[in-house]
Write a protein that holds these residues in place. Structure first.
Motif, PDB file in Angstrom:
ATOM      1  N   HIS A  68       0.860  -1.192   0.000  1.00  0.00           N
ATOM      2  CA  HIS A  68       0.000   0.000   0.000  1.00  0.00           C
ATOM      3  C   HIS A  68       0.887   1.230   0.000  1.00  0.00           C
ATOM      4  O   HIS A  68       2.111   1.128   0.110  1.00  0.00           O
ATOM      5  N   HIS A  73       6.263   2.263   3.889  1.00  0.00           N
ATOM      6  CA  HIS A  73       6.387   1.013   3.135  1.00  0.00           C
ATOM      7  C   HIS A  73       7.051   1.204   1.771  1.00  0.00           C
ATOM      8  O   HIS A  73       7.378   0.236   1.104  1.00  0.00           O
ATOM      9  N   HIS A 254       6.538  -4.922  12.145  1.00  0.00           N
ATOM     10  CA  HIS A 254       5.872  -3.606  12.145  1.00  0.00           C
ATOM     11  C   HIS A 254       5.375  -3.351  13.574  1.00  0.00           C
ATOM     12  O   HIS A 254       4.212  -2.993  13.805  1.00  0.00           O
TER      13      HIS A 254
HETATM   14 ZN   LIG Z   1       2.926   0.716   8.053  1.00  0.00          ZN
END
Ligand SMILES: [Zn+2]
Ligand SMILES: [Zn+2]
Length: 294
Positions: A68, A73, A254
């Motif tokens: 995404h 990211h 994460h």
């Molecule tokens: Zn993230």
């Protein structure tokens, strides 16, 4: 060069962090290798550094997959593409496939080198080069069911990568990926709440890599900072889903809040255990490696 007989599926967490800088945690990313094949899922801050730590040069990657368009990211992607090009003295490298759900991540990947035009021009002229650092951007339509988005034949059998839409609203689209190899399989959540789509994606995998947030400390924050509860995966729900799936190995990454010691790590473990998960759980550090089959 001799090829491995029966290579393993090797999963290296290249970054376990989030947008908040952490000297020990690079931005999100997962390297998946099967024999000579190397695929990078998300390219967070310092990914090229971590790939070097994993013994892989940017030129050795076969494909990159984006989940995404949140900056944490993708911010390492121009670095990866530029470094791959700078290191390719013979101009022999092919454009790196960058596979992403149609939408802002694709727009970013197509435009990200525009701001480097002057650098690219001076390097091209100075070194007398022909090539340009262009990725081969490959969009796909994200789907609410598992759909194959990429595959590659290897001397040891076919490797396929599939994607499914996950729930990281308002960030649309967001996908998770699954890699199937002759040695085993891995699912990678990207950023999402714990959702039914993740259960479908991870059905029968050997390794499940999940973004993980401990909701309890976040619930105690001032209201303005609690919006992140909307779109991340609650460790307690992860544990419940992993238990239902009976996935052998669960890797948490994460990490929010990022654990700084064993006591911090044990709280993530405790959450998934309390929810009923009894398999192997890894609260990942950067360059954590999980291998399957051989
Ligand atoms: Zn993230
Ligand atoms: Zn995100």
């Amino acid at each position: 060069m001799a090829v491995d007989t029966n290579p393993e599926l090797r999963i290296t967490i290249t970054g376990t962090g989030c947008p908040i800088p952490d000297p020990l945690r690079a931005g999100p990313g997962v390297l998946v290798q099967f024999g000579e094949l190397a695929m990078q899922f998300d390219v967070g801050r310092s990914t090229v550094q971590r790939l070097a730590g994993a013994g892989l040069w940017p030129g050795e990657l076969n494909a990159v997959f984006l989940t995404h368009h949140h900056s944490d990211h993708m911010v390492g992607l121009p670095d990866l593409i530029l470094t791959r090009w700078v290191m390719d003295r013979a101009d022999s490298g092919k454009p790196l496939p960058v596979i992403a759900p149609a939408g802002p991540a694709v727009t970013f990947a197509r435009r990200m080198l525009d701001v480097w035009t002057d650098d690219i021009a001076i390097r091209t002229e100075h070194a007398g080069r022909d090539g340009r650092p262009e990725p081969d951007v490959v969009p796909f339509d994200p789907s609410p069911s598992v759909s194959e988005v990429w595959s590659m034949a290897t001397p040891h059998g076919e490797v396929t990568v599939s994607a499914i839409s996950v729930h990281h609203e308002p960030v649309l689209p967001s996908v998770g990926y699954r890699v199937d190899t002759p040695a085993g399989s891995v699912a990678i959540s990207g950023d999402t709440i714990v959702c039914g789509e993740m259960a479908v994606l991870a059905d029968g995998v050997d390794v499940l890599v999940y973004e993980a947030m401990r909701f309890e400390p976040i619930e105690a924050l001032p209201e303005k900072r609690r919006f992140i509860l909307d779109y991340h995966a609650d460790t307690r729900l992860i544990g419940g889903q992993a238990a239902e799936l009976e996935v052998p190995t669960l890797v948490l990454t994460h990490l929010i809040p990022p654990p700084v010691d064993d006591s911090g790590r044990s709280m993530f473990v405790s959450d998934v255990r309390t929810a009923g998960y009894t398999g192997k759980v890894i609260v990942a550090d950067d360059l954590e490696v999980v291998s399957v089959g051989a």
